[in-house]
Design a protein around this motif. Structure first.
Motif, short mmCIF file in Angstrom:
data_model
loop_
_atom_site.label_atom_id
_atom_site.label_comp_id
_atom_site.label_asym_id
_atom_site.label_seq_id
_atom_site.Cartn_x
_atom_site.Cartn_y
_atom_site.Cartn_z
N ASP A 93 0.88 -1.17 0.00
CA ASP A 93 0.00 0.00 0.00
C ASP A 93 0.91 1.22 0.00
O ASP A 93 1.55 1.54 1.01
N GLU A 94 1.00 1.91 -1.14
CA GLU A 94 1.93 3.04 -1.26
C GLU A 94 1.64 4.12 -0.24
O GLU A 94 2.56 4.77 0.26
N SER A 95 0.36 4.33 0.07
CA SER A 95 -0.01 5.41 0.98
C SER A 95 0.44 5.14 2.41
O SER A 95 0.49 6.07 3.23
N LEU A 96 0.75 3.90 2.73
CA LEU A 96 1.14 3.53 4.09
C LEU A 96 2.62 3.14 4.18
O LEU A 96 3.08 2.75 5.25
N THR A 97 3.34 3.24 3.07
CA THR A 97 4.74 2.83 3.04
C THR A 97 5.65 4.03 3.15
O THR A 97 5.44 5.05 2.49
N SER A 98 6.68 3.90 3.97
CA SER A 98 7.66 4.96 4.10
C SER A 98 8.48 5.05 2.81
O SER A 98 9.12 4.09 2.40
N GLY A 99 8.42 6.20 2.16
CA GLY A 99 9.13 6.39 0.90
C GLY A 99 8.37 7.35 0.01
O GLY A 99 7.52 8.11 0.48
N ARG A 100 8.64 7.28 -1.29
CA ARG A 100 8.00 8.23 -2.19
C ARG A 100 7.88 7.65 -3.59
O ARG A 100 8.69 6.81 -4.02
N LEU A 101 6.85 8.08 -4.28
CA LEU A 101 6.63 7.72 -5.67
C LEU A 101 7.52 8.61 -6.53
O LEU A 101 7.44 9.84 -6.45
N VAL A 102 8.40 8.01 -7.32
CA VAL A 102 9.37 8.81 -8.05
C VAL A 102 9.09 8.87 -9.56
O VAL A 102 9.65 9.72 -10.26
N GLU A 103 8.19 8.01 -10.05
CA GLU A 103 7.86 8.05 -11.47
C GLU A 103 6.54 7.34 -11.73
O GLU A 103 6.29 6.26 -11.19
N VAL A 104 5.70 7.94 -12.56
CA VAL A 104 4.47 7.32 -13.05
C VAL A 104 4.30 7.78 -14.49
O VAL A 104 4.36 8.97 -14.78
N GLY A 105 4.08 6.85 -15.41
CA GLY A 105 3.86 7.24 -16.79
C GLY A 105 4.09 6.10 -17.75
O GLY A 105 4.57 5.03 -17.37
N GLN A 106 3.75 6.31 -19.00
CA GLN A 106 3.95 5.31 -20.02
C GLN A 106 5.34 5.44 -20.62
O GLN A 106 5.80 6.55 -20.93
N ILE A 107 6.00 4.30 -20.77
CA ILE A 107 7.36 4.26 -21.31
C ILE A 107 7.48 3.07 -22.27
O ILE A 107 6.66 2.15 -22.22
N PRO A 108 8.52 3.07 -23.14
CA PRO A 108 8.78 1.87 -23.94
C PRO A 108 9.14 0.72 -22.99
O PRO A 108 9.89 0.91 -22.03
N VAL A 109 8.63 -0.45 -23.24
CA VAL A 109 8.83 -1.56 -22.33
C VAL A 109 10.29 -2.00 -22.32
O VAL A 109 10.90 -2.20 -23.38
N PRO A 110 10.92 -2.12 -21.14
CA PRO A 110 12.29 -2.65 -21.07
C PRO A 110 12.32 -4.09 -21.59
O PRO A 110 11.33 -4.82 -21.48
N ALA A 111 13.45 -4.49 -22.15
CA ALA A 111 13.55 -5.79 -22.83
C ALA A 111 13.15 -6.95 -21.93
O ALA A 111 12.37 -7.82 -22.32
N ARG A 112 13.69 -6.99 -20.70
CA ARG A 112 13.41 -8.15 -19.85
C ARG A 112 11.95 -8.15 -19.37
O ARG A 112 11.37 -9.20 -19.12
N VAL A 113 11.34 -6.97 -19.31
CA VAL A 113 9.93 -6.88 -18.94
C VAL A 113 9.05 -7.26 -20.13
O VAL A 113 8.01 -7.90 -19.97
N PRO A 120 5.66 -7.01 -27.64
CA PRO A 120 6.72 -6.67 -28.61
C PRO A 120 7.63 -5.60 -28.05
O PRO A 120 7.26 -4.85 -27.14
N LYS A 121 8.83 -5.48 -28.62
CA LYS A 121 9.85 -4.60 -28.07
C LYS A 121 9.44 -3.13 -28.01
O LYS A 121 9.87 -2.40 -27.13
N ARG A 122 8.64 -2.67 -28.95
CA ARG A 122 8.31 -1.24 -29.01
C ARG A 122 6.99 -0.92 -28.31
O ARG A 122 6.50 0.22 -28.40
N ALA A 123 6.44 -1.89 -27.61
CA ALA A 123 5.17 -1.66 -26.93
C ALA A 123 5.35 -0.67 -25.78
O ALA A 123 6.45 -0.46 -25.27
N LYS A 124 4.25 -0.05 -25.38
CA LYS A 124 4.26 0.88 -24.25
C LYS A 124 3.70 0.17 -23.02
O LYS A 124 2.80 -0.67 -23.11
N VAL A 125 4.26 0.50 -21.87
CA VAL A 125 3.75 -0.01 -20.60
C VAL A 125 3.64 1.16 -19.63
O VAL A 125 4.30 2.18 -19.79
N LEU A 126 2.78 0.99 -18.64
CA LEU A 126 2.71 1.96 -17.56
C LEU A 126 3.67 1.52 -16.47
O LEU A 126 3.67 0.35 -16.07
#
Length: 242
Positions: A93-113, A120-126
């Motif tokens: 639960d991010e709202s209850l965890t000590s720390g911070r959200l550092v990135e949210v958004g759509q990016i090209p999918v990393p190869a291992r992911v 496919p390699k050029r697909a977008k993921v959140l």
């Protein structure tokens, strides 16, 4: 659809023996069946059996004792640590965890992911990237990836810390069900932004736990890459000498 290459025979045999250790069929301190017995029981070649046993010894499940044969050590501490990290990545639960959200958004999918999600390699993921902190120190960097089509109609792209886990949110919004998890553990040097977020000196590696959460059909719904600074991890294991 995600396609997985079937693991080699020796890996599948090692996984079967590991499950028998975990369910008590082969209790800690007892001898595992001999190579001949394993060959006959599983219908595999001796080299396959030998490689499976060596893999389990390397990972701490078994050990060789002179005059006694191959003995069960039990569940290694590193396996407990890995599994705990995997569960936390899915249930956090991010709202209850000590720390911070550092990135949210759509990016090209990393190869291992991409491989894990069957994309496919050029697909977008959140991606939702959360830096876990303890006593003011970065202790864990969790990057969770979701297929772009899966997050439509959800609030996973919110730049704010979410109450509840992404898993719970997806199950409620998309009427899907998480069924099982596969984890892949490796060590590597961090990328530049990872080293900066974790405040790592040059040359210090990270332990990566890639957590692949799937539905009952085997379709991956979420992949979380949990990075742990190698200089801040301490694993402990205790075993008998005789």
């Amino acid at each position: 659809m995600a396609y997985e290459v079937e693991a080699p025979k020796y890996v599948r045999l090692a996984q079967t023996i590991q499950r028998r250790i975990e369910d008590g069929t082969y209790p800690p301190g007892t001898r595992v069946p001999s190579e001949n017995q394993l060959v006959q029981a599983f219908g595999m070649s001796r080299p396959t059996v030998v490689r499976a046993l060596e893999l389990l010894k390397r990972d701490g499940w078994l050990e060789s004792r002179q005059g006694f044969g191959t003995i069960v050590r039990g569940r290694p501490a590193v396996a407990e640590q890995r599994d705990r990290r995997g569960r936390e990545a899915l249930e956090r639960d991010e709202s209850l965890t000590s720390g911070r959200l550092v990135e949210v958004g759509q990016i090209p999918v990393p190869a291992r992911v991409a491989s894990a999600l069957g994309l496919p390699k050029r697909a977008k993921v959140l991606v939702r990237r959360f830096l876990v902190e303890a006593d003011g120190e970065a202790v864990e960097l969790v990057s969770s990836y979701f297929p772009a089509g899966l997050v439509d109609g959800t609030e996973l792209d919110s730049p704010e810390a979410m109450p509840g886990s992404p898993r719970e949110h997806l199950e409620a919004r998309k009427r899907i069900r998480f069924d099982h998890v596969t984890e892949r553990v490796s060590a590597r040097l961090p990328e530049g932004d990872e080293a900066e977020l974790l405040d790592l000196p040059v040359g210090v590696p990270v332990l990566s736990v890639l957590v692949i959460a799937c539905d009952a059909s085997g379709q991956a719904l979420q992949v979380s890459d949990v990075l742990l600074p190698a200089d801040r991890q301490e694993l402990e294991d205790t075993y008998r000498l005789n």
